[in-house]
Design an enzyme around this catalytic site. Sequence first.
Site, PDB file in Angstrom:
ATOM      1  N   GLY A 255     -45.700 -24.504  21.337  1.00  0.00           N
ATOM      2  CA  GLY A 255     -46.143 -23.649  20.234  1.00  0.00           C
ATOM      3  C   GLY A 255     -46.850 -24.399  19.120  1.00  0.00           C
ATOM      4  NE  ARG A 256     -42.930 -29.379  17.834  1.00  0.00           N
ATOM      5  CZ  ARG A 256     -41.992 -28.942  18.669  1.00  0.00           C
ATOM      6  NH1 ARG A 256     -41.775 -27.646  18.792  1.00  0.00           N
ATOM      7  NH2 ARG A 256     -41.270 -29.777  19.384  1.00  0.00           N
TER       8      ARG A 256
ATOM      9  CD  GLU B 226     -40.473 -25.996  15.947  1.00  0.00           C
ATOM     10  OE1 GLU B 226     -40.000 -25.072  15.265  1.00  0.00           O
ATOM     11  OE2 GLU B 226     -41.442 -25.831  16.718  1.00  0.00           O
TER      12      GLU B 226
ATOM     13  CG  HIS C  95     -52.954 -32.254 -13.104  1.00  0.00           C
ATOM     14  ND1 HIS C  95     -53.208 -32.809 -14.340  1.00  0.00           N
ATOM     15  CD2 HIS C  95     -54.050 -32.502 -12.341  1.00  0.00           C
ATOM     16  CE1 HIS C  95     -54.435 -33.339 -14.326  1.00  0.00           C
ATOM     17  NE2 HIS C  95     -54.955 -33.169 -13.121  1.00  0.00           N
TER      18      HIS C  95
ATOM     19  CE  LYS D  68     -36.365 -19.106  17.368  1.00  0.00           C
ATOM     20  NZ  LYS D  68     -37.188 -19.397  18.520  1.00  0.00           N
TER      21      LYS D  68
HETATM   22  O1  F6P Z   1     -38.650 -20.948  16.397  1.00  0.00           O
HETATM   23  C1  F6P Z   1     -39.474 -21.961  16.752  1.00  0.00           C
HETATM   24  C2  F6P Z   1     -40.571 -21.531  17.665  1.00  0.00           C
HETATM   25  O2  F6P Z   1     -40.117 -21.500  18.972  1.00  0.00           O
HETATM   26  C3  F6P Z   1     -41.755 -22.446  17.504  1.00  0.00           C
HETATM   27  O3  F6P Z   1     -41.657 -23.601  18.237  1.00  0.00           O
HETATM   28  C4  F6P Z   1     -42.876 -21.545  17.875  1.00  0.00           C
HETATM   29  O4  F6P Z   1     -44.092 -22.046  17.402  1.00  0.00           O
HETATM   30  C5  F6P Z   1     -42.456 -20.270  17.199  1.00  0.00           C
HETATM   31  O5  F6P Z   1     -41.063 -20.228  17.357  1.00  0.00           O
HETATM   32  C6  F6P Z   1     -43.099 -19.010  17.722  1.00  0.00           C
HETATM   33  O6  F6P Z   1     -42.841 -18.806  19.068  1.00  0.00           O
HETATM   34  P1  F6P Z   1     -43.647 -17.749  19.918  1.00  0.00           P
HETATM   35  O7  F6P Z   1     -45.064 -18.186  19.966  1.00  0.00           O
HETATM   36  O8  F6P Z   1     -42.995 -17.748  21.261  1.00  0.00           O
HETATM   37  O9  F6P Z   1     -43.516 -16.402  19.240  1.00  0.00           O
END
Ligand code: F6P
Length: 524
Positions: free
Chosen positions: A260-261, A346, A377, A489
């Site tokens: 994802g990241r 992460e 600043h 979660k």
């Molecule tokens: O909660 C973390 C995560 O799994 C991230 O690594 C990811 O970018 C995000 O949630 C969103 O996940 P998804 O693209 O599956 O909705």
Amino acid sequence: MSLPKINPTKTEAWKALETHFQEMKKLQMQDVFEKDANRANQFKIKWQDFYIDYSKNRITDETLSLLLKLAEEVKLKEAIKQQFSGEKINETEDRAVLHTALRDFENLKPEVKATLQKMERFSEEIINGSHKGFTGKAITDVVNIGIGGSHLGPEMVTEALQFYRNHLKIHFIANIDGDGVAEILKDLNPETTLFIIVSKSFTTQETNANAAFVKDWFLKKGSEEDVQKHFVAVSANVDGAKEFGISEENIFPMQDWVGGRFSLWSSVGLSICCAIGFNNFEAMLKGAFEMDNHFKKEDFGKNIPVVLALLSVWYNNFFKAESEAVVAYSQYLYKLVPYLQQAVMESNGKSVDRNGEKIDYQTGTIVWGNVGSNSQHAYFQLLHQGTKLIPTDFIGFSEPLHGNTENHNILMANFFAQTEALWEGTHKKNVQNPFKFFDGYKPTNTILIKKMTPNNLGSLIAIYEHKLFVQGIIWNIFSYDQWGVELGKTVAKSTLQSIEKKDSSVIENLSTKNLLNIFLNNEH
Ligand code: F6P
């Protein structure tokens, strides 16, 4: 083959670094430039449009050579090969890590090529107005609905490349906060808005709830059939997207091997394509690809991500610096830090090593910062005279994009002045007043880039991606999983049930139970 599993603190290099550190920590090397006229030239890397000066760091030749030895001993070279060749180096999730394959123009995988073509076609139709909404009007607004990696990358890039943007307005719905969603929707016309639901898993609570809410909002004006003209999805979970009501041809696939990241290079970048056009998106990918090649091929001593990572390890593990700041002297990069926070924290916020053992040394750095000169600043006082050591990356551009050289000169004067002031302090001046005395000797890296272009932005992002990977290898952790976000979660899901049932009896933690009761009964 799995990644090497070497405890860095047990290496020869680490032990030598510890001894070396005992000497280094006594030094105040502000005057090192007077003593060594070659230093600025020696500790720099010039690559394409990038000039990296890392001479204002608490290092000597010996520091660097020991850090390079450390990289060798933890088998960084092998690890880089393993990542790029698609081995399943994300062991805890049993996945390869191949975001670099999304931009490997010498060897584009057929599925990547096909997705890029689909993105090109679709974004062109949106931009040129041939894609019509349900009342026959062209699209004027694009809304990316997604969170984390499905939000931060696209938002950072669309802001950073604003100069290259077309007429389309791009919005981001990420937070589940309904007030935030309402504020965005209130200015939108369903007839002319395209929603891109971005979720690799299509199971993310916030994204699914926001997407459902937005769809209901849309259905007040349009029909179920019209949804196809206004909703597309980006996901690796095609069934999930179909269940939501999006037809297969409107689903842009994502591969399992894209985390994802690190996904802005994939179809997650669809909002970027709409904002800046496919050619600019591709130029950004090419910039990242060029950095990938530099990272793979360049000697570690001249390798930008490797050197930056080693310096960071030096401060984190020996000086015990707890955080590092990133300050870009460019308003375009005002979303860079939130993006980097997810990428870095992460990835490397781990306390168990690749052998499954609890770690007794520091890992993941805390990344924070904002743009310059605003930051000066706000929090620079602490950088200059506070008690904490905060190594800082300064990022700046030689050329402005709009030709306002007067402002740009002031901006860049501040950019250069700050790294100098942080290093030199007042040691050359005879300052007697303790409140006006500056120790100096504050480390910075200066990343001076010719110009903000899609290509250079791609390279810059790739530098930080590779830097965090190198650090993860040295710290012997798995950088590509994120189990730490899962517990929160799960707890949120059960807490939501308690809220919906107005019943806190199953909540065990007494603090949480009290808070929930106040919330449920509005007892303020
Ligand atoms: O909660 C973390 C995560 O799994 C991230 O690594 C990811 O970018 C995000 O949630 C969103 O996940 P998804 O693209 O599956 O909705």
